[in-house]
Design a protein around this motif. Structure first.
Motif, short mmCIF file in Angstrom:
data_model
loop_
_atom_site.label_atom_id
_atom_site.label_comp_id
_atom_site.label_asym_id
_atom_site.label_seq_id
_atom_site.Cartn_x
_atom_site.Cartn_y
_atom_site.Cartn_z
N VAL A 51 0.78 -1.19 0.13
CA VAL A 51 0.10 0.00 -0.01
C VAL A 51 0.90 1.25 -0.05
N ALA A 52 2.02 1.27 0.65
CA ALA A 52 3.00 2.43 0.69
C ALA A 52 3.66 2.47 -0.61
N HIS A 53 3.85 1.51 -1.54
CA HIS A 53 4.42 1.26 -2.75
C HIS A 53 5.97 1.20 -2.69
N GLU A 54 6.44 0.59 -1.42
CA GLU A 54 7.44 0.67 -1.10
C GLU A 54 8.20 -0.89 -0.81
N PRO A 55 8.68 -1.58 -1.62
CA PRO A 55 9.08 -2.89 -1.62
C PRO A 55 10.39 -2.91 -0.78
N TRP A 80 1.72 -3.25 -7.65
CA TRP A 80 2.47 -2.27 -6.74
C TRP A 80 2.40 -0.76 -7.11
N HIS A 81 2.16 -0.74 -8.63
CA HIS A 81 1.86 0.67 -8.94
C HIS A 81 0.38 1.27 -8.82
N THR A 82 -0.48 0.27 -8.62
CA THR A 82 -1.79 0.73 -8.79
C THR A 82 -2.71 0.58 -7.40
N VAL A 83 -2.33 -0.14 -6.34
CA VAL A 83 -2.94 -0.26 -5.15
C VAL A 83 -3.15 1.03 -4.71
N ALA A 110 -6.80 1.44 -7.84
CA ALA A 110 -7.39 2.63 -8.39
C ALA A 110 -8.76 2.85 -7.77
N ASP A 111 -8.62 2.70 -6.41
CA ASP A 111 -9.89 2.80 -5.34
C ASP A 111 -11.20 2.22 -5.88
N THR A 112 -10.76 0.72 -6.35
CA THR A 112 -11.68 0.21 -6.99
C THR A 112 -11.74 -1.40 -6.13
N ILE A 130 7.45 -14.99 -3.59
CA ILE A 130 6.03 -14.13 -3.61
C ILE A 130 5.22 -14.54 -4.76
N GLU A 131 3.91 -15.10 -4.15
CA GLU A 131 3.10 -15.56 -5.44
C GLU A 131 1.78 -14.99 -5.25
N THR A 132 1.01 -14.15 -6.17
CA THR A 132 0.23 -13.10 -5.95
C THR A 132 -1.01 -13.56 -7.15
N LEU A 133 -2.26 -13.18 -6.60
CA LEU A 133 -3.27 -13.20 -7.58
C LEU A 133 -3.91 -11.90 -7.31
N VAL A 134 -4.34 -11.23 -8.41
CA VAL A 134 -5.13 -9.98 -8.32
C VAL A 134 -6.25 -10.29 -9.23
#
Length: 334
Positions: A51-55, A80-83, A110-112, A130-134
């Motif tokens: 959320v802080a865009h800081e890995p 990481w760019h859009t959360v 993007a607030d969605t 790190i494995e993610t699904l969006v």
């Protein structure tokens, strides 16, 4: 049992480099250095950094691997760019033995409202995988946010004398996948009568009242429990469930978690005779695949609550954590 388990992991890591089956170093180090609280805190730290865009806030192994929706990316790319924030739903588990932490919840992109799944593989208290699904399904994410909290059973420990082995938890959960893939209504389905499945924020099997806050189904919809669905043969259109990766198991709470792909080949697979003799045509008219993340709660040999999130992906897609042969296989891996 533990010796056999570690030997199997070692064999898997030697046979196929990069396979998700966790090498002994990850499992052993996670077991020694990162307990349940440690794994849960790392999940927290990941969300905070995201959320802080800081890995750079994360304690990372030098060889960390990161995927989003099956694609390998540089950490800091993609979501990481859009959360833009967190949501209110969060179901998590910790596999201390294998050094794995899993989170299924909601965020804001993007607030969605958006569904987010996270798996962390941990070595020496550092994140190695790190494995993610969006899953960009706004209505499903909103439904989970309204539910607000997972069912209490996910947090409840199974009495020690009744706990299954890791192998048995995977074996029982995998029978669920095989029961769908081979769904003729005549299989052995280890499903508790009270089983209720929450899928993308809606109760798709069992009693909706068992999930407080879940949407109320249409009164015209025929309600079936999990076992009735399997015995009906209604899943005939799912032609293959593959790349079944049981990446985390929690013996204390009786939970198995898996990533998998549900292929829908369409064509002749849409035509079937159900177990009651009715001939039906159902399922997609063109080939495509569901990418799915699924939790199973297992007690006394039976699957009770099931919780999953899924989205449509290109037919035959893989996870980014398997060889092509493994990705096409229906055999479970853990």
């Amino acid at each position: 049992m533990m010796f056999d388990y570690m030997c199997r992991l070692l064999a898997g890591s030697i046979a196929v480099a990069g396979v998700l089956i966790v090498p002994p170093t990850v499992g052993a180090q996670g077991r020694l250095a990162c307990d349940r609280m440690c794994l849960t805190r790392l999940l927290d730290r990941y969300i905070e950094a995201l959320v802080a865009h800081e890995p750079s806030r994360l304690p990372l192994a030098t060889t960390v691997k990161f995927t989003e929706n099956g694609q390998r990316l540089d950490l800091g790319d993609g979501l990481w760019h859009t959360v833009t924030g967190t949501g209110s739903y969060r179901l998590e588990m910790a596999d201390v033995e294998a050094g794995q932490g899993v989170l299924m919840g909601t965020i804001r992109e993007a607030d969605t409202p958006t569904i987010f799944v996270l798996r962390l593989g941990v070595m020496n208290q550092r994140i190695a995988e790190i494995e993610t699904l969006v899953i960009r399904n706004q209505s499903a994410a909103e439904s989970l946010d309204r539910i607000g909290a997972p069912r209490r059973t996910w947090l409840t420990a199974v009495p020690e004398s009744e706990r299954h082995s890791r192998d048995d938890l995977v074996r029982i959960a995998n029978m669920y996948f095989s029961g769908i893939e081979l769904n003729d209504g005549k299989g052995v389905y280890p499903l508790d009568k009270a089983c209720a499945r929450l899928e993308n924020g809606s109760v798709t099997a069992g009693d909706p009242a068992s999930v407080p806050g879940a949407p109320v189904p249409s009164p015209n919809r025929v309600r079936m429990d999990c076992l009735q669905q399997f015995e009906s043969g209604m899943f005939h259109y799912v032609t293959r469930i593959r790349d079944r990766r049981f990446v985390a198991v929690d013996r204390e709470r009786g939970i198995a978690f898996a990533f998998a792909f549900f292929d829908n080949a369409a064509g002749d697979a849409r035509n079937v005779t159900l177990s009651d003799g009715r001939k039906v045509v159902s399922g997609p008219s063109i080939p495509w695949t569901w990418q799915i993340a699924e939790f199973f709660k297992i007690e006394k040999g039976l699957i009770g609550p099931v919780e999953s999130v899924l989205h449509q992906v290109p037919y035959g897609m893989d996870s980014g954590w398997s060889t092509w042969e493994e990705a096409m296989s229906s055999r479970p891996r853990w």
